[in-house]
Design a protein around this motif. Sequence first.
Motif, PDB file in Angstrom:
ATOM      1  N   GLN A   1       0.153  15.772  11.662  1.00  0.00           N
ATOM      2  CA  GLN A   1      -0.004  16.176  13.065  1.00  0.00           C
ATOM      3  C   GLN A   1      -1.048  17.271  13.215  1.00  0.00           C
TER       4      GLN A   1
ATOM      5  N   VAL B   1      -4.437  15.694  13.121  1.00  0.00           N
ATOM      6  CA  VAL B   1      -4.798  15.108  14.420  1.00  0.00           C
ATOM      7  C   VAL B   1      -5.243  16.227  15.374  1.00  0.00           C
TER       8      VAL B   1
ATOM      9  N   TYR C   1      -9.022  16.739  17.120  1.00  0.00           N
ATOM     10  CA  TYR C   1      -9.376  16.827  18.545  1.00  0.00           C
ATOM     11  C   TYR C   1      -9.925  18.199  18.909  1.00  0.00           C
TER      12      TYR C   1
ATOM     13  N   LYS D   1      -7.785   2.829  33.103  1.00  0.00           N
ATOM     14  CA  LYS D   1      -6.845   3.925  33.419  1.00  0.00           C
ATOM     15  C   LYS D   1      -6.754   4.149  34.925  1.00  0.00           C
TER      16      LYS D   1
ATOM     17  N   GLY E   1      -0.589  14.410  26.121  1.00  0.00           N
ATOM     18  CA  GLY E   1      -1.828  14.120  25.381  1.00  0.00           C
ATOM     19  C   GLY E   1      -2.980  14.002  26.363  1.00  0.00           C
TER      20      GLY E   1
ATOM     21  N   GLY F   1      -5.614  15.603  26.685  1.00  0.00           N
ATOM     22  CA  GLY F   1      -6.945  15.850  26.149  1.00  0.00           C
ATOM     23  C   GLY F   1      -7.709  16.858  26.998  1.00  0.00           C
TER      24      GLY F   1
ATOM     25  N   ASP G   1      -0.959  19.043  25.634  1.00  0.00           N
ATOM     26  CA  ASP G   1      -1.694  18.501  24.486  1.00  0.00           C
ATOM     27  C   ASP G   1      -1.517  19.440  23.303  1.00  0.00           C
ATOM     28  N   ILE G   2      -1.518  18.857  22.118  1.00  0.00           N
ATOM     29  CA  ILE G   2      -1.343  19.665  20.905  1.00  0.00           C
ATOM     30  C   ILE G   2      -2.621  20.433  20.554  1.00  0.00           C
ATOM     31  N   ALA G   3      -3.772  19.974  21.076  1.00  0.00           N
ATOM     32  CA  ALA G   3      -5.059  20.588  20.702  1.00  0.00           C
ATOM     33  C   ALA G   3      -5.444  21.677  21.709  1.00  0.00           C
TER      34      ALA G   3
ATOM     35  N   PHE H   1       1.051  22.071  23.484  1.00  0.00           N
ATOM     36  CA  PHE H   1       2.420  21.756  23.095  1.00  0.00           C
ATOM     37  C   PHE H   1       2.456  20.505  22.216  1.00  0.00           C
ATOM     38  N   ASP H   2       3.234  20.562  21.150  1.00  0.00           N
ATOM     39  CA  ASP H   2       3.433  19.388  20.292  1.00  0.00           C
ATOM     40  C   ASP H   2       4.597  18.572  20.877  1.00  0.00           C
ATOM     41  N   CYS H   3       4.265  17.543  21.611  1.00  0.00           N
ATOM     42  CA  CYS H   3       5.281  16.772  22.357  1.00  0.00           C
ATOM     43  C   CYS H   3       6.078  15.824  21.467  1.00  0.00           C
ATOM     44  N   PHE H   4       5.733  15.739  20.171  1.00  0.00           N
ATOM     45  CA  PHE H   4       6.462  14.835  19.275  1.00  0.00           C
ATOM     46  C   PHE H   4       7.403  15.588  18.340  1.00  0.00           C
TER      47      PHE H   4
ATOM     48  N   GLN I   1      -2.116   8.351  27.730  1.00  0.00           N
ATOM     49  CA  GLN I   1      -3.302   7.511  27.538  1.00  0.00           C
ATOM     50  C   GLN I   1      -3.860   7.709  26.129  1.00  0.00           C
ATOM     51  N   PHE I   2      -3.912   6.625  25.375  1.00  0.00           N
ATOM     52  CA  PHE I   2      -4.448   6.621  24.002  1.00  0.00           C
ATOM     53  C   PHE I   2      -3.748   7.687  23.152  1.00  0.00           C
ATOM     54  N   CYS I   3      -2.446   7.795  23.269  1.00  0.00           N
ATOM     55  CA  CYS I   3      -1.750   8.916  22.614  1.00  0.00           C
ATOM     56  C   CYS I   3      -0.466   8.530  21.880  1.00  0.00           C
TER      57      CYS I   3
END
Length: 311
Positions: A20, A23, A27, A54, A72, A74, A94-96, A121-124, A145-147
Amino acid sequence: FDENLSSNKSRKTSAGATPQHVVAEHYNSIEDKGKQRRLESKIIFLRNFNNWVKSVLIGINTPERGVILDIGCGKGGDLLKWGKAKISKLVGLDIAEVSINDAKNRFGKIDQKFDAEFHVFDCFSKRISMIESIKNIKFDVVSMQFCIHYSFETEEKAKMALQNISSNLKKGGSFIGTVPDAYWIVKKLKSLGPDQLEFGNSIYSIRFEQKNDFPTFGHKYWFNLEDAINDCPEYLVHFPTFKRMASEYGLELKYLDRFHDMYDKMKEKRQHRDLLYKMGVIRHKKQPGVMSQDEWEAAGIYKVFEFTKVR
Ligand code: SAM
C-alpha cells in the motif's frame, strides 16, 4: 481465472515497505502536469475517453444537490464533473498526500458551486468514520474511479473498502466505479507463449510475475501507462467474488459493462454523443485527430460498474 482460487495474506515487499505504501508513493511521485501538458499528451484521446465514461456514469447516478464520497479521488480530476452534476457537497479521500494537496489547489481554482473537503486517508485499512468531520454524513453516491483494484491486495482490505462504502452510503444510494477487467487481462496473459509474462502496446504494458497460480486476492501485476502510470503494482479483481462480497454488505449490482460496450450503447443517446464531441473524444471536422488503435485497446482494459445499496 475461476479456477485455483485461494486466499492470500498481507505481505511486505523486499524493501520492507507494504504494497500500500508502494502505491501511495507511486501516486505521490506523479506530478500534476497542468492543462497544457495534458493536452499535448500521447494519450489525450484515451484521457478524454476515460473522462467521458466517468462523466456519463456520474451524470446518470448523481441526484441534484447530492452529497458525494470520492474514494481514491486522486488530484481532483473529477471536480468539474461533480460540479456539472450540481452536487451540494463532496468529500474526497486518498492515501497519497501530494494528490490530496493538488485536489485542494484545484478546487480552490475552479468556480465552485459546492462545498468540498479533502483528507489523506488509507480507506482500505481504517474506517472512514474515524474522520471527525464526516462521521455523521450519509452519502448519496460513493464513487471509486480506477481505485477498488488496489484493495484486492488482501481479503481484509477488500472487506474494509466495502465496509467503508456501504456503512456511509444512504439506502437507495449508488456505488459507482471503474475497474480493470480481470477476465480480459487473464485471457491476454494466457494467450502468451510459455515463458512470456508481459503484454501491451505502444502506450501500456502489463507484466505478471508468474502465471501458474491464480489467487483471489493479491494477484499482482505491474502496470505502465504512457504519461500516467509508471510501473505500479495492481491486483486483479475477480468480479464474481467482488459482487458476492458486495452483496454481503447490502450492495446489489445494477450495471456492469466493458468501456467499449458502454460506449457503443451510450453513444446512441443524443446527450452522451454530444458530450463525446465536447470532451474531445471525437473531433469535429475542423479539428484533425482521432483516437489511435493502441489507445482504444488500452481503453478496453476497463469495466464500469454501478451498485445500489438495498439494505
Ligand atoms: N480517481 C482518480 C481518477 O479517476 O483520476 C484517481 C485514480 S488513480 C488510478 C488511483 C487512486 O487511488 C490514487 O490516487 C491512489 O493514491 C488511490 N488509492 C490507492 N490506494 C488507496 C487507499 N488505500 N486509500 C485511498 N486511496 C487509495
